[in-house]
Design a protein around this motif. Sequence first.
Motif, PDB file in Angstrom:
ATOM      1  N   GLU A  26      33.555  46.164  45.612  1.00 56.40           N
ATOM      2  CA  GLU A  26      32.835  46.905  45.253  1.00 56.40           C
ATOM      3  C   GLU A  26      33.588  48.397  44.548  1.00 56.40           C
ATOM      4  N   ILE A  27      34.260  48.398  43.558  1.00 55.37           N
ATOM      5  CA  ILE A  27      34.828  48.408  42.667  1.00 55.37           C
ATOM      6  C   ILE A  27      34.521  48.598  41.396  1.00 55.37           C
ATOM      7  N   PRO A  28      34.243  49.731  40.738  1.00 54.66           N
ATOM      8  CA  PRO A  28      32.704  49.620  39.698  1.00 54.66           C
ATOM      9  C   PRO A  28      33.701  50.078  38.252  1.00 54.66           C
ATOM     10  N   GLU A  29      33.203  48.646  37.389  1.00 58.59           N
ATOM     11  CA  GLU A  29      34.376  49.077  35.595  1.00 58.59           C
ATOM     12  C   GLU A  29      33.954  50.480  35.064  1.00 58.59           C
ATOM     13  N   SER A  30      34.345  51.329  34.387  1.00 57.42           N
ATOM     14  CA  SER A  30      34.449  51.749  33.613  1.00 57.42           C
ATOM     15  C   SER A  30      35.235  52.558  32.950  1.00 57.42           C
ATOM     16  N   GLU A  31      34.954  53.286  32.295  1.00 60.33           N
ATOM     17  CA  GLU A  31      36.713  53.728  30.821  1.00 60.33           C
ATOM     18  C   GLU A  31      38.094  54.253  32.124  1.00 60.33           C
ATOM     19  N   GLY A  32      38.233  53.461  31.462  1.00 59.07           N
ATOM     20  CA  GLY A  32      39.771  53.256  31.817  1.00 59.07           C
ATOM     21  C   GLY A  32      40.265  52.750  33.362  1.00 59.07           C
ATOM     22  N   VAL A  33      39.633  52.040  33.360  1.00 64.29           N
ATOM     23  CA  VAL A  33      39.212  51.302  34.758  1.00 64.29           C
ATOM     24  C   VAL A  33      38.653  50.227  34.431  1.00 64.29           C
ATOM     25  N   HIS A  34      39.755  48.988  34.544  1.00 62.57           N
ATOM     26  CA  HIS A  34      39.290  47.642  33.974  1.00 62.57           C
ATOM     27  C   HIS A  34      39.314  46.791  35.290  1.00 62.57           C
ATOM     28  N   ILE A  35      38.408  45.935  35.258  1.00 60.78           N
ATOM     29  CA  ILE A  35      38.344  45.168  36.485  1.00 60.78           C
ATOM     30  C   ILE A  35      38.222  43.460  36.352  1.00 60.78           C
ATOM     31  N   LEU A  36      38.822  42.685  37.276  1.00 60.75           N
ATOM     32  CA  LEU A  36      39.040  40.594  37.096  1.00 60.75           C
ATOM     33  C   LEU A  36      38.686  40.880  38.269  1.00 60.75           C
ATOM     34  N   HIS A  37      37.054  40.214  38.412  1.00 64.85           N
ATOM     35  CA  HIS A  37      36.877  39.763  39.771  1.00 64.85           C
ATOM     36  C   HIS A  37      37.568  38.057  40.188  1.00 64.85           C
ATOM     37  N   MET A  38      37.540  38.336  41.015  1.00 68.70           N
ATOM     38  CA  MET A  38      38.525  37.126  41.980  1.00 68.70           C
ATOM     39  C   MET A  38      37.410  36.371  42.535  1.00 68.70           C
ATOM     40  N   PRO A  39      37.482  34.939  42.601  1.00 65.71           N
ATOM     41  CA  PRO A  39      36.519  34.278  42.652  1.00 65.71           C
ATOM     42  C   PRO A  39      35.728  34.373  44.598  1.00 65.71           C
ATOM     43  N   GLU A  40      36.881  34.663  45.192  1.00 63.79           N
ATOM     44  CA  GLU A  40      36.472  34.612  46.846  1.00 63.79           C
ATOM     45  C   GLU A  40      37.677  35.134  47.362  1.00 63.79           C
ATOM     46  N   HIS A  41      37.382  35.708  48.460  1.00 63.40           N
ATOM     47  CA  HIS A  41      38.301  36.914  49.572  1.00 63.40           C
ATOM     48  C   HIS A  41      38.878  35.551  50.079  1.00 63.40           C
ATOM     49  N   TYR A  42      39.762  35.922  50.754  1.00 63.02           N
ATOM     50  CA  TYR A  42      40.647  34.124  51.405  1.00 63.02           C
ATOM     51  C   TYR A  42      41.463  34.623  52.391  1.00 63.02           C
ATOM     52  N   GLY A  43      41.262  36.308  53.375  1.00 68.29           N
ATOM     53  CA  GLY A  43      41.194  36.248  54.761  1.00 68.29           C
ATOM     54  C   GLY A  43      43.722  36.486  54.208  1.00 68.29           C
ATOM     55  N   MET A  44      43.585  35.649  55.423  1.00 66.29           N
ATOM     56  CA  MET A  44      44.926  35.957  55.940  1.00 66.29           C
ATOM     57  C   MET A  44      45.991  35.157  54.225  1.00 66.29           C
ATOM     58  N   LEU A  45      45.500  34.382  53.248  1.00 67.29           N
ATOM     59  CA  LEU A  45      45.688  33.228  52.234  1.00 67.29           C
ATOM     60  C   LEU A  45      45.734  34.836  50.920  1.00 67.29           C
ATOM     61  N   SER A  46      44.819  34.985  50.825  1.00 75.05           N
ATOM     62  CA  SER A  46      44.483  36.181  50.042  1.00 75.05           C
ATOM     63  C   SER A  46      46.110  36.032  49.852  1.00 75.05           C
ATOM     64  N   PRO A  47      46.929  36.655  49.457  1.00 71.70           N
ATOM     65  CA  PRO A  47      48.116  36.979  48.197  1.00 71.70           C
ATOM     66  C   PRO A  47      48.737  35.673  48.052  1.00 71.70           C
ATOM     67  N   VAL A  48      48.211  34.588  48.359  1.00 72.47           N
ATOM     68  CA  VAL A  48      48.909  33.195  47.500  1.00 72.47           C
ATOM     69  C   VAL A  48      47.792  33.459  45.859  1.00 72.47           C
ATOM     70  N   LEU A  49      46.113  33.915  46.695  1.00 73.06           N
ATOM     71  CA  LEU A  49      45.003  33.986  45.459  1.00 73.06           C
ATOM     72  C   LEU A  49      45.438  34.618  44.545  1.00 73.06           C
ATOM     73  N   HIS A  50      45.849  36.036  44.952  1.00 76.77           N
ATOM     74  CA  HIS A  50      46.104  37.608  44.113  1.00 76.77           C
ATOM     75  C   HIS A  50      47.654  37.694  43.200  1.00 76.77           C
ATOM     76  N   VAL A  51      48.526  36.870  43.644  1.00 73.62           N
ATOM     77  CA  VAL A  51      50.003  36.482  42.578  1.00 73.62           C
ATOM     78  C   VAL A  51      49.468  35.803  41.781  1.00 73.62           C
ATOM     79  N   ILE A  52      48.367  35.138  41.517  1.00 74.97           N
ATOM     80  CA  ILE A  52      48.005  34.060  40.276  1.00 74.97           C
ATOM     81  C   ILE A  52      47.996  34.466  39.200  1.00 74.97           C
ATOM     82  N   PRO A  53      47.312  35.545  39.166  1.00 72.07           N
ATOM     83  CA  PRO A  53      46.749  36.050  37.929  1.00 72.07           C
ATOM     84  C   PRO A  53      47.813  36.861  37.409  1.00 72.07           C
ATOM     85  N   LEU A  54      48.668  37.533  38.445  1.00 71.87           N
ATOM     86  CA  LEU A  54      49.464  38.314  37.557  1.00 71.87           C
ATOM     87  C   LEU A  54      51.017  37.275  37.379  1.00 71.87           C
ATOM     88  N   GLN A  55      50.945  36.171  37.996  1.00 65.83           N
ATOM     89  CA  GLN A  55      51.745  35.006  36.532  1.00 65.83           C
ATOM     90  C   GLN A  55      51.736  34.697  35.439  1.00 65.83           C
TER      91      GLN A  55
END
Length: 608
Positions: free
Chosen positions: A552-581
């Motif tokens: 629930e972080i709204p997109e606005s001027e100066g705030v760009h949001i890319l929504h991940m497909p799902e929340h993954y609990g403990m393993l979320s770091p594995v998913l979040h590093v992919i878009p940074l790569q």
Amino acid sequence: MCGIVTAIATNNVVPVLLEGLRKLEYRGYDSAGLAVLAGELTRLRSCGRVAELAALADARQLSAHIGIAHTRWATHGVPSERNAHPHISGGLAVVHNGIIENFESIKADLQGKGYVFESETDTEAIAHLVHYKLQANTDLFEAVRQATNELVGAYAIGVVAEADPFRVIVARRGSPLLLGIGEDGMYAASDTAALLQVTRKIVYLEDGDLAELRRDSYIVIRSDGSPVEREVHISSLSADAVELGKFRHYMQKEIFEQPQALAQTLELIAGGAGITPQHFGARAGEVFDGVRRVLVLACGTSYHAGLVARYWIESIAKLPVTVEIASEYRYRESVPDPDTLVVVISQSGETADTLAALKHAKALGMQRTLAICNVPESAIVRETALRFITRAGPEIGVASTKAFTTQLAAFALLTLALAKINGRLSAEDEERRLAALRHLPVAVQKVLELEPEIEQWAQRFAGKEHALFLGRGSHWPIAMEGALKLKEISYIHAEAYAAGELKHGPLALVDKDMPVIAVSPADELLEKLKSNLQEVRARGGELYVFADAGSEIPESEGVHILHMPEHYGMLSPVLHVIPLQLLSYHAALVKGTDVDKPRNLAKSVTVE
């Protein structure tokens, strides 16, 4: 770092040497060279890429049945043709990977004996030393053995001599070197990838080994001259595994190979199999029993994997964890504890700093050791009581991607194994967490589908000179990994901070020209992170937020949001590093940098 290829065969080995060097380009280098025996010793050297060396060889129509070749990553002496390998002394040529720590004293002694040095390298001292030993002993193999016994430091070397045109001599200590047993000849190289063109039969040399290669045979001895047998392995790699296929760069290929790499790494829990300490070796139950704390030793990207693991192991297995930069660990006074599990992480298994830190920990009495590594026969794997092979497949791009995520998968399994052996993991919790791990390759595949949106973001980064990455909890190391990737391949200066630290100094850097990238999972720290993001917006900073569904972080001027497909609990770091790569990769494309071979860097760091 440097790469070595040697060959002695019934056919022309020049194309084999050059293709081997091409396969080793990923290791990082600034010059290349080769020496062959075709009636007389012929040497070619060039600065820049292997393609330039190949052009010289083509122009000379070079052909020979025996030769050595090398790519150099400068340590002693600037990148230049005169410092490039091979180095020559009186009709013999030497290539070398590593650093000779006592080369100055050897050089001074040899200069006193009349030898003239033409380069600034430590390697030239090896060439002259072998030549000197050869004067008192007509056998080249014995001369190399005597010379290497005087060397202090790390080396893998290949030697040929004009007066002895029917064999190649190789030796290793501290730097990787393996033999290839071919149908038409014998070969040696720093990496299996260089030899897949001619053979899949591989012999891994151990520290202190020397080998004599002839066209149809080979002999391995120890540094004291005693013969030794080394097992022949059939490499599971194929030549296709190190080809680009449909991808523009190896980094892109390896990013998109992560679902498969994770599936292969997690195959041991497929089909409903539970977690067991034996996933880490037959003696794992004995080694894990009574462990009171965990020490992780690693460098670079692997260090970031260890930092994520600290959150997992402490929260689930309830064991205290210390994560150390390997290059620092052995140079400070530490308090050893024999009940510590020492975990070393390395993609190549040859990282010099990590290997030295492991040996230091063992010397302090900490024998409960585990390697998490991608290369089964590597030096680090051979040094530990337990090992977990990540099965990521060959990683060619200098900027690590699939090695990192498979290391995280290995740490997730380790966390569950330690928790289970300590009675911290109920049957229900085990099944829930294992189900999430089994689904991980599918979840990663969904994240990869975000590439078009990330590519658009990357367009905005090309003109930036600085970037700030923020994360909290187990996602702070992911922010660190994202900043490292951007630095490595796009040359944009990037820093990463725990978001709560923003107001303690880094906020002074924030303005409209400093993009701020935030890793924003929907976890217990989300509201705290939102406050940190407001601090950025209040100073005119532009935000790029990788947000979980439901954050629930709204997109606005100066705030760009890319929504991940799902929340993954403990393993979320594995998913979040992919878009940074992907962000780093596409930013580098826009800037036009050399993605797979970034300047000044090497893939396999085999020197301190």
